[in-house]
Design an enzyme around this catalytic site. Sequence first.
Site, PDB file in Angstrom:
ATOM      1  N   GLY A 106       5.568 -22.525  60.011  1.00  0.00           N
ATOM      2  CA  GLY A 106       6.988 -22.862  59.844  1.00  0.00           C
ATOM      3  C   GLY A 106       7.867 -22.325  60.957  1.00  0.00           C
ATOM      4  O   GLY A 106       9.085 -22.386  60.884  1.00  0.00           O
TER       5      GLY A 106
ATOM      6  N   GLU B 284       9.008 -26.833  64.403  1.00  0.00           N
ATOM      7  CA  GLU B 284       9.241 -28.073  63.648  1.00  0.00           C
ATOM      8  C   GLU B 284       8.064 -29.033  63.855  1.00  0.00           C
ATOM      9  O   GLU B 284       7.312 -28.919  64.820  1.00  0.00           O
ATOM     10  CB  GLU B 284      10.500 -28.783  64.172  1.00  0.00           C
ATOM     11  CG  GLU B 284      11.700 -27.897  64.340  1.00  0.00           C
ATOM     12  CD  GLU B 284      12.594 -27.910  63.120  1.00  0.00           C
ATOM     13  OE1 GLU B 284      12.486 -28.861  62.321  1.00  0.00           O
ATOM     14  OE2 GLU B 284      13.378 -26.967  62.956  1.00  0.00           O
TER      15      GLU B 284
ATOM     16  N   ASP C  65      17.107 -26.626  72.879  1.00  0.00           N
ATOM     17  CA  ASP C  65      17.783 -25.688  71.985  1.00  0.00           C
ATOM     18  C   ASP C  65      18.338 -24.502  72.792  1.00  0.00           C
ATOM     19  O   ASP C  65      19.497 -24.114  72.645  1.00  0.00           O
ATOM     20  CB  ASP C  65      16.776 -25.210  70.927  1.00  0.00           C
ATOM     21  CG  ASP C  65      17.326 -24.102  70.058  1.00  0.00           C
ATOM     22  OD1 ASP C  65      18.022 -24.421  69.090  1.00  0.00           O
ATOM     23  OD2 ASP C  65      17.056 -22.924  70.354  1.00  0.00           O
TER      24      ASP C  65
ATOM     25  N   LYS D 118      22.344 -23.073  73.541  1.00  0.00           N
ATOM     26  CA  LYS D 118      22.796 -21.696  73.356  1.00  0.00           C
ATOM     27  C   LYS D 118      23.331 -21.113  74.669  1.00  0.00           C
ATOM     28  O   LYS D 118      24.321 -20.381  74.665  1.00  0.00           O
ATOM     29  CB  LYS D 118      21.653 -20.851  72.811  1.00  0.00           C
ATOM     30  CG  LYS D 118      21.324 -21.238  71.359  1.00  0.00           C
ATOM     31  CD  LYS D 118      19.968 -20.740  70.935  1.00  0.00           C
ATOM     32  CE  LYS D 118      19.691 -21.071  69.475  1.00  0.00           C
ATOM     33  NZ  LYS D 118      18.265 -20.825  69.136  1.00  0.00           N
TER      34      LYS D 118
END
Lengths: 428, 428
Positions: free
Chosen positions: B187, B190, B201, B205
Amino acid sequence: MKAIQVGLLGLGTVGTGVVKIVEGHQEDLSNQVGSPISIAQILVKDRTKARGVSIDPAKLTEDAWDIVRNPNIDVIVEVMGGISTTKDYILEALERGKHVVTANKDLMALHGQEILAKAREKGCDVLYEASVAGGIPIIRTLVEGFSSDRITKIMGIVNGTTNYILTKMSQEGAAYAEVLKEAQELGYAEADPTSDVEGLDAARKMTILSSLGFRANVSLEDVSAAGISGVSQLDIRYAKRLGYEVKLLGIAERQDDMISVSVQPTMIKASHPIASVNGVFNAVYVHGEAVGETMFYGAGAGELPTATSIVADLVAVVKNMKLGVNGRQAQLPYNVVKLKTDEQIASKFFLLLHVEDRAGVLAQIAQVFSNCDVSIESVMQPSAPYKSSTEIIIITHQASKAAMNQVMQAFSGLSAVREIKSVYRVEG
Amino acid sequence: MKAIQVGLLGLGTVGTGVVKIVEGHQEDLSNQVGSPISIAQILVKDRTKARGVSIDPAKLTEDAWDIVRNPNIDVIVEVMGGISTTKDYILEALERGKHVVTANKDLMALHGQEILAKAREKGCDVLYEASVAGGIPIIRTLVEGFSSDRITKIMGIVNGTTNYILTKMSQEGAAYAEVLKEAQELGYAEADPTSDVEGLDAARKMTILSSLGFRANVSLEDVSAAGISGVSQLDIRYAKRLGYEVKLLGIAERQDDMISVSVQPTMIKASHPIASVNGVFNAVYVHGEAVGETMFYGAGAGELPTATSIVADLVAVVKNMKLGVNGRQAQLPYNVVKLKTDEQIASKFFLLLHVEDRAGVLAQIAQVFSNCDVSIESVMQPSAPYKSSTEIIIITHQASKAAMNQVMQAFSGLSAVREIKSVYRVEG
């Protein structure tokens, strides 16, 4: 737009840094707070002395009261150090409605509550980010960043001098006295190094950090302090063999309403993030119930790092002035806490014993631990370094400080144990 | 005292964490802000679904507009994710005078300026600490802690998934595809890992961090992004031999009014503090002109760490409400900056070449570097791993990206170079 008038108490290393940053970053600062910041008056010991920065001599005074009583001064920046007289200046400045930014850990550790209460009464700000860990914004982080969390542990390398000494001892195999001498020559250690090497400086900083982190009134007497003057090469070598580094750690712990705060040389597992903080750098490790593990790393001292924190506080004061909210954001301690007793303080321990080299000694030693209800995690017996005696290194499981004191006591009555060479707290 | 009414958009992992912290720390929070905080209404996808926390079903709604338009709600906490619809909700909430706390990096990276402008217009707060590096209060640190300094460099490990993968590859010698699969099973990654592993991602940021750090308007298109899918065991092994680790680093640099912001797998010297940040942990290294080197370390994601930041923002909003100063502390970008060109972006580089194993090849390669004005720091030629060919590893001195592109171009026309296996930026 009217400039904010700052009175600077002290023009040593850090004071000079404050002048440099305020003058060098004038445009940036003005963009942030909406008006210029002017250092209007400066306290110096000797007006005639040459300075590292060019300053209009008319701004210099040798009398602190000139500044404290100057009605044009909005904010006092205190970087002169000292305790009792300095406290008088600050209380008087607050009485007259001036805000205060200070780097004075001694003052805040000893009289912080009194000063903060006066500030609150007068609607003034007192900010002191620079008092702990120089350039690391750790106070802001504890107060604001973790406002929603319950902090359970703070571990800090908050004294650069001792971290420099221990790093050199660890990396170069040099002896304590030798490295201390070198640190003194480099200006990293004072001529009288007691406050640093005996852990007193770190204890003052831990008083401030634990008060803020636990939102409680922790006083300096609540903090037990031990220093690094007894740390030997032997300790460091055995620590390394077992996967540890020796660091002077401030450790503050909280469980419900019980706390303990201490400073001592500690064996910290080499894989822990704080174990690789070397040289004069500082770091503060914070564990929160929700946030888990965090660490903040940076320069602990120095002209510009410390001045960065002071000027950041100055920016915060001026923003509050613009918003008309000075003195209203200060956090008063609201947790009533009790100090843990020696029965309640628990950790692993490292022991280095000098013992007789004959059959049955280890059994006797193990029996002592067992009698005191301390269980052993590992024992190491290096090939005999002496003729009729040897060394034994023991790491215990979690045990109370009280139980360990019993173990020590029992060893002192055991002829097979010639000397308890070292006892360290173990972390990580 | 009247409770502050919070509307929560989203009850996934982080939303559940927010409920847990607000309810579990009610007394602490109330002590800090002077009134209770109540989660009054919660947006969920399915009202009938079982939850990890016990919640009065009357508080649940499946329609976000119920919450956004509810006149009793003071603050919206947005943890539902998504961009365009979510933006509509937030703009409408601000229009109606509600303050907003969000963890939505995508939204803030793409539409931050529009949202902050609306907030300013309406006198509302928009806080987004949780959008970058989960539990680390890095936004607060950049905005307040370093307000007095000029930040010149930000390097961040801001994506936990890729750091987990690279750590496993480095520590266990496993292949990229294998570790990715494991991360997906755990987990940590993804089912479609593109956004993480291709650096997108992290780029979002870095958009947020560089805007705040440089006090400038940096947009997502200004950030060049490369991911880790091409990182091989060979790269990592050679990196280690040369004293480096491979990390996916976001790097933002500023010189005067020129900036560059990028995300790429980077060889970072093993002794650099960021090199030992492992697993899913995040860290942000900040260099300021005055403060020097600092680093902030902690959990980058997770239910409670992220919720800690959200609730800390909530505390800040409520404090501002009490002081009547919402929307007045937001920092608008005031520096106009230009992007550096490839001629102006400089770093050291690591190259791994597959070349023919015959006399004169190294001379040809060295000539190419010389022609392009790139000087070589070190060359390593491992004992020939192949039959008629070999590998050459080169680390350059500081060179511009443009010059390195020329070098690549020249190699593609050189028959002795069979393949340019890897090119990495080198830091530390």
